[in-house]
Design a protein around this motif. Sequence first.
Motif, PDB file in Angstrom:
ATOM      1  N   ALA A 129      50.445  62.210  -0.923  1.00  0.00           N
ATOM      2  CA  ALA A 129      50.679  61.264  -0.642  1.00  0.00           C
ATOM      3  C   ALA A 129      48.806  60.379  -0.058  1.00  0.00           C
ATOM      4  O   ALA A 129      48.564  61.140   0.947  1.00  0.00           O
ATOM      5  CB  ALA A 129      51.708  61.527   0.614  1.00  0.00           C
ATOM      6  N   THR A 130      49.048  59.405   0.225  1.00  0.00           N
ATOM      7  CA  THR A 130      48.095  58.734   0.800  1.00  0.00           C
ATOM      8  C   THR A 130      48.703  57.449   1.889  1.00  0.00           C
ATOM      9  O   THR A 130      49.621  56.933   1.473  1.00  0.00           O
ATOM     10  CB  THR A 130      47.042  58.038   0.389  1.00  0.00           C
ATOM     11  OG1 THR A 130      45.586  57.446   1.148  1.00  0.00           O
ATOM     12  CG2 THR A 130      47.216  56.706  -0.995  1.00  0.00           C
ATOM     13  N   GLY A 131      48.500  56.961   3.309  1.00  0.00           N
ATOM     14  CA  GLY A 131      49.197  56.109   3.968  1.00  0.00           C
ATOM     15  C   GLY A 131      48.412  56.204   5.107  1.00  0.00           C
ATOM     16  O   GLY A 131      47.460  55.814   5.576  1.00  0.00           O
ATOM     17  N   VAL A 139      53.259  60.700   6.164  1.00  0.00           N
ATOM     18  CA  VAL A 139      52.115  61.751   5.585  1.00  0.00           C
ATOM     19  C   VAL A 139      52.876  62.827   6.439  1.00  0.00           C
ATOM     20  O   VAL A 139      52.849  63.996   6.148  1.00  0.00           O
ATOM     21  CB  VAL A 139      50.566  61.113   5.369  1.00  0.00           C
ATOM     22  CG1 VAL A 139      49.853  62.540   4.794  1.00  0.00           C
ATOM     23  CG2 VAL A 139      50.380  59.971   4.581  1.00  0.00           C
ATOM     24  N   ILE A 148      54.848  66.550   0.110  1.00  0.00           N
ATOM     25  CA  ILE A 148      54.059  67.095  -0.884  1.00  0.00           C
ATOM     26  C   ILE A 148      52.537  68.458  -0.363  1.00  0.00           C
ATOM     27  O   ILE A 148      53.011  69.112   0.115  1.00  0.00           O
ATOM     28  CB  ILE A 148      53.000  66.011   0.344  1.00  0.00           C
ATOM     29  CG1 ILE A 148      52.999  65.712   1.647  1.00  0.00           C
ATOM     30  CG2 ILE A 148      53.822  64.808  -0.284  1.00  0.00           C
ATOM     31  CD1 ILE A 148      52.088  65.175   2.233  1.00  0.00           C
ATOM     32  N   GLY A 151      47.857  65.101   1.244  1.00  0.00           N
ATOM     33  CA  GLY A 151      47.951  64.527   1.697  1.00  0.00           C
ATOM     34  C   GLY A 151      46.601  63.090   2.328  1.00  0.00           C
ATOM     35  O   GLY A 151      45.708  64.245   2.816  1.00  0.00           O
ATOM     36  N   MET A 153      45.492  60.920   5.510  1.00  0.00           N
ATOM     37  CA  MET A 153      45.996  59.918   6.934  1.00  0.00           C
ATOM     38  C   MET A 153      44.660  58.714   6.548  1.00  0.00           C
ATOM     39  O   MET A 153      43.671  58.773   7.182  1.00  0.00           O
ATOM     40  CB  MET A 153      46.017  60.454   8.207  1.00  0.00           C
ATOM     41  CG  MET A 153      47.487  61.405   7.580  1.00  0.00           C
ATOM     42  SD  MET A 153      48.286  61.927   9.847  1.00  0.00           S
ATOM     43  CE  MET A 153      49.177  63.358   9.264  1.00  0.00           C
ATOM     44  N   ILE A 175      44.809  67.909   4.537  1.00  0.00           N
ATOM     45  CA  ILE A 175      44.797  66.374   4.712  1.00  0.00           C
ATOM     46  C   ILE A 175      43.875  66.226   5.935  1.00  0.00           C
ATOM     47  O   ILE A 175      42.728  66.694   6.367  1.00  0.00           O
ATOM     48  CB  ILE A 175      45.652  66.492   6.501  1.00  0.00           C
ATOM     49  CG1 ILE A 175      47.445  67.284   6.061  1.00  0.00           C
ATOM     50  CG2 ILE A 175      45.700  64.914   6.783  1.00  0.00           C
ATOM     51  CD1 ILE A 175      48.054  65.893   5.245  1.00  0.00           C
TER      52      ILE A 175
END
Length: 246
Positions: A129-131, A139, A148, A151, A153, A175
């Motif tokens: 995931a990328t937010g 994320v 996930i 990720g 952020m 992350i």
Amino acid sequence: MSLCKQCVSGVRHEGETKGKVEQINGVDSYIAIPEMEYPKDKALLLLTDIFGIQLKNALLLADDFALNGFHVVAPDLFNGGSAEPNALSPGSNFDLHGFFGKHKVDDVLAIIKKVIAGLEEKGITVFGATGYCFGGKFVSLLAQEGKIKAGVMNHPSLLDFPSEFETIKKANVPILWNTAEDDFQMNQEYQADADRIFKDDPNYKRNFYPGTQHGFAVRGDLSQEKIKFAKENSFKESVQWLQKHV
């Protein structure tokens, strides 16, 4: 700069989108598929800012991730109720607090989980995931719940500082953090807290981009050299991180 101004500041990016909107488990989602071979059991969730999939900026990012081999799914986090692109216009009186009142964190998380369940029915078992801004919060939440594998952020909003850093660390999910110099949501004090809490943690990497503001990675003014560099470099770093960890 106030929270409201930073969250609805930025520019619209130009370009032709290549993906398409489909429903996944009843949720409209922008889908970008690589032209090359790609792992059919993996997907990258692109979790947007408050402008959702109505603003072309996020769709162009999804297309760029697809060009790098990711099957990208960008859900409509707001059931058609995202902020209108004209909220970026000078003089806009967009009611950000009212917007957050309509789109509670738990409700948005439920939408994302609905999309994940729909993708799992299609045989996808591994998620990254990328937010961006608002999307960065999710994320964090997906990492905490083990949804996930890794990720990114980008100038995240709505994190609970500094307790959420501790919770993310315990999740043991890689992350990457792309952070701005001027960010009401994650200011430099909070960034320093993150560096302290995650010190020597191999699952943590934070990039800092001088001369940028909250939103640069998705709504940055590309006519400004520092912001253009930050957007492009943060995207490159995101691709490399996700290719390594997902």
